[in-house]
Write an enzyme that holds these catalytic residues in place. Sequence first.
Site, PDB file in Angstrom:
ATOM      1  N   LYS A  81       9.470  -4.342  -9.353  1.00 46.59           N
ATOM      2  CA  LYS A  81       9.717  -4.947  -8.043  1.00 46.59           C
ATOM      3  C   LYS A  81       8.438  -5.604  -7.572  1.00 46.59           C
ATOM      4  O   LYS A  81       7.385  -4.969  -7.554  1.00 46.59           O
ATOM      5  CB  LYS A  81      10.126  -3.855  -7.041  1.00 46.59           C
ATOM      6  CG  LYS A  81      10.466  -4.389  -5.672  1.00 46.59           C
ATOM      7  CD  LYS A  81      11.902  -4.862  -5.610  1.00 46.59           C
ATOM      8  CE  LYS A  81      12.210  -5.672  -4.376  1.00 46.59           C
ATOM      9  NZ  LYS A  81      11.766  -7.076  -4.447  1.00 46.59           N
ATOM     10  N   LYS A 117       4.949  -8.284 -10.413  1.00 41.39           N
ATOM     11  CA  LYS A 117       4.507  -9.392  -9.554  1.00 41.39           C
ATOM     12  C   LYS A 117       4.588 -10.681 -10.354  1.00 41.39           C
ATOM     13  O   LYS A 117       4.554 -10.650 -11.591  1.00 41.39           O
ATOM     14  CB  LYS A 117       3.061  -9.164  -9.102  1.00 41.39           C
ATOM     15  CG  LYS A 117       2.700  -9.901  -7.841  1.00 41.39           C
ATOM     16  CD  LYS A 117       3.201  -9.193  -6.593  1.00 41.39           C
ATOM     17  CE  LYS A 117       2.864  -9.942  -5.332  1.00 41.39           C
ATOM     18  NZ  LYS A 117       3.109  -9.141  -4.133  1.00 41.39           N
TER      19      LYS A 117
HETATM   20  P1  NAD Z   1       1.699 -16.325   4.326  1.00 40.24           P
HETATM   21  O1  NAD Z   1       1.642 -17.364   3.296  1.00 40.24           O
HETATM   22  O2  NAD Z   1       2.838 -16.327   5.262  1.00 40.24           O
HETATM   23  O3  NAD Z   1       0.354 -16.376   5.216  1.00 40.24           O
HETATM   24  C1  NAD Z   1      -0.928 -16.321   4.693  1.00 40.24           C
HETATM   25  C2  NAD Z   1      -1.878 -16.625   5.834  1.00 40.24           C
HETATM   26  O4  NAD Z   1      -3.216 -16.418   5.410  1.00 40.24           O
HETATM   27  C3  NAD Z   1      -1.801 -18.066   6.323  1.00 40.24           C
HETATM   28  O5  NAD Z   1      -1.906 -18.077   7.735  1.00 40.24           O
HETATM   29  C4  NAD Z   1      -3.045 -18.720   5.710  1.00 40.24           C
HETATM   30  O6  NAD Z   1      -3.500 -19.817   6.467  1.00 40.24           O
HETATM   31  C5  NAD Z   1      -3.987 -17.556   5.789  1.00 40.24           C
HETATM   32  N1  NAD Z   1      -5.129 -17.660   4.899  1.00 40.24           N
HETATM   33  C6  NAD Z   1      -5.186 -18.074   3.607  1.00 40.24           C
HETATM   34  N2  NAD Z   1      -6.454 -18.014   3.175  1.00 40.24           N
HETATM   35  C7  NAD Z   1      -7.198 -17.535   4.201  1.00 40.24           C
HETATM   36  C8  NAD Z   1      -8.549 -17.233   4.396  1.00 40.24           C
HETATM   37  N3  NAD Z   1      -9.444 -17.417   3.406  1.00 40.24           N
HETATM   38  N4  NAD Z   1      -8.936 -16.746   5.576  1.00 40.24           N
HETATM   39  C9  NAD Z   1      -8.067 -16.567   6.594  1.00 40.24           C
HETATM   40  N5  NAD Z   1      -6.781 -16.832   6.472  1.00 40.24           N
HETATM   41  C10 NAD Z   1      -6.351 -17.308   5.306  1.00 40.24           C
HETATM   42  O7  NAD Z   1       1.533 -14.952   3.560  1.00 40.24           O
HETATM   43  P2  NAD Z   1       1.988 -13.510   4.024  1.00 40.24           P
HETATM   44  O8  NAD Z   1       3.334 -13.263   3.478  1.00 40.24           O
HETATM   45  O9  NAD Z   1       1.720 -13.333   5.473  1.00 40.24           O
HETATM   46  O10 NAD Z   1       0.986 -12.610   3.160  1.00 40.24           O
HETATM   47  C11 NAD Z   1      -0.341 -12.328   3.601  1.00 40.24           C
HETATM   48  C12 NAD Z   1      -0.871 -11.126   2.821  1.00 40.24           C
HETATM   49  O11 NAD Z   1       0.006 -10.026   3.029  1.00 40.24           O
HETATM   50  C13 NAD Z   1      -0.947 -11.329   1.302  1.00 40.24           C
HETATM   51  O12 NAD Z   1      -2.038 -10.596   0.785  1.00 40.24           O
HETATM   52  C14 NAD Z   1       0.331 -10.702   0.797  1.00 40.24           C
HETATM   53  O13 NAD Z   1       0.234 -10.274  -0.544  1.00 40.24           O
HETATM   54  C15 NAD Z   1       0.435  -9.538   1.772  1.00 40.24           C
HETATM   55  N6  NAD Z   1       1.790  -9.012   1.866  1.00 40.24           N
HETATM   56  C16 NAD Z   1       2.813  -9.780   2.348  1.00 40.24           C
HETATM   57  C17 NAD Z   1       4.085  -9.239   2.380  1.00 40.24           C
HETATM   58  C18 NAD Z   1       5.246 -10.008   2.946  1.00 40.24           C
HETATM   59  O14 NAD Z   1       6.357  -9.451   2.965  1.00 40.24           O
HETATM   60  N7  NAD Z   1       5.067 -11.206   3.442  1.00 40.24           N
HETATM   61  C19 NAD Z   1       4.325  -7.943   1.933  1.00 40.24           C
HETATM   62  C20 NAD Z   1       3.249  -7.178   1.473  1.00 40.24           C
HETATM   63  C21 NAD Z   1       1.987  -7.743   1.432  1.00 40.24           C
END
Ligand code: NAD
Length: 440
Positions: A81, A117
């Site tokens: 997953k 992943k």
């Molecule tokens: P997303 O694409 O919706 O948002 C990512 C955000 O990070 C954007 O606002 C982008 O501008 C910003 N960003 C990118 N590089 C950056 C930097 N150097 N400094 C500051 N901001 C930066 O992604 P998301 O789904 O919100 O995921 C964010 C994190 O959370 C990732 O590490 C992802 O693996 C983790 N995550 C997400 C989920 C989910 O369900 N969306 C679940 C578990 C973990």
Amino acid sequence: MDSKAVTQFLAMNNKASLFNDASQRLENALQHVEISEDAIARLRLPKASLTVSIPVRMDDGSLKIFTGYRVRYDDTRGPGKGGVRYHPNVSLDEVQSLAFWMTFKCALLDLPFGGAKGGIIVNPKELSKAELERLSRGYINEIADFIGENVDILAPDVYTNATIMGWMMDRYSTIKRQIIRGVVTGKPLTLGGSKGRNTATATGAFYVIESVLPKFNIDRQATTVAVQGFGNAGATLAELLSQAGYKVVAVADSKGGIYAPQGLDIPSVRKHKLQNKEIKAVYCQDSVCDLVEHQTISNQELLTLDVDILIPAALENQITEENAADIKAKYIFEVANGPIASSADKILNQNGVKVFPDILVNAGGVTVSYFEWVQNLSGWYWTLEEVNQRLKAKMEAETEQVWDLAQELDLDMRTAAYVHGLKRLGDAMDAKGNRDYFVK
Ligand code: NAD
């Protein structure tokens, strides 16, 4: 499996790799848990890693080949997953690390899944919508034999969303000549998505924060918060926290951030980010400018602000040996995967910063993905209240268990979280009986 194989694999992966760094957490946790040598050996390496070339016909008629990956780290506790990331910096090393974290996260939350992943090396912002759809469908063409609702299940991650998940599910169903909704989670509601999935990561993190802070006698109104990353996870969590009375004083996206010591009006920031596509510009371009004084800050400045809670919600390796000593926050809740390098853990610990780890804090996303899969398999769909009630119960129960383990064994929360997941993984591996099978 002999240790030479592990050494060779790690050397291949180059010594400075993210995967080597992620593995360090496993080595730390192994000192506090008793599981069989066989299980330990198997947990050190991914079960399968696939690299594919995806040919995409671009709008101008040219053909472009993109590189994609899918890694199944372990599937002892159930089908793999994990999300699919679209980013120019995607690499096999990163995907393996993310699959490793998913393995521990699913075990920690006691979900019947292994860890996996995927990712594609691409800047999706440079593609048209039609090109993005062809790329997403092309990725499924190449990995179709490697995935399945009982084999390995996809989900959104950085720069992928419900629309893309819908295309992927549709393409997989077309290939298999039957509708197979459970192969992808995070789909649009109309294609079998779950209510509450798009806000699940943030909502889960909110439940963890709310479970933990009372243990430190923290008053919400007096608590300042900085959030790095203003996407699906970060922006939603910033809004939940500010609605609950926390003072969110700084937020940043990839282009920069804003800081207002008296607190930001998060719904307005979100609205303006949607319109202007970046936070940095938000306050200066529109009427919100008049609502609150603010200053623009860089991403790095946000990390070292003097706040109570820091929430990295962007990408990996944001806090390293270089800047760990400058962190002034008292609590860090890791919403991003791997935002703190293992070398920074020690510095933060020494400075008394309490870190709540990614595999617990951001597990709300995969938990509601599990709920979506259950709904797809049963054909019976839940209300938003049912989803959130079950999510809350799960996040609170596992947070409490990790907390108790940390107190009992005198461990930091990260090590306790790994120990908690490791016990379940080790038990499952031993229950499969491979140990006797391989004995000479
Ligand atoms: P997303 O694409 O919706 O948002 C990512 C955000 O990070 C954007 O606002 C982008 O501008 C910003 N960003 C990118 N590089 C950056 C930097 N150097 N400094 C500051 N901001 C930066 O992604 P998301 O789904 O919100 O995921 C964010 C994190 O959370 C990732 O590490 C992802 O693996 C983790 N995550 C997400 C989920 C989910 O369900 N969306 C679940 C578990 C973990």
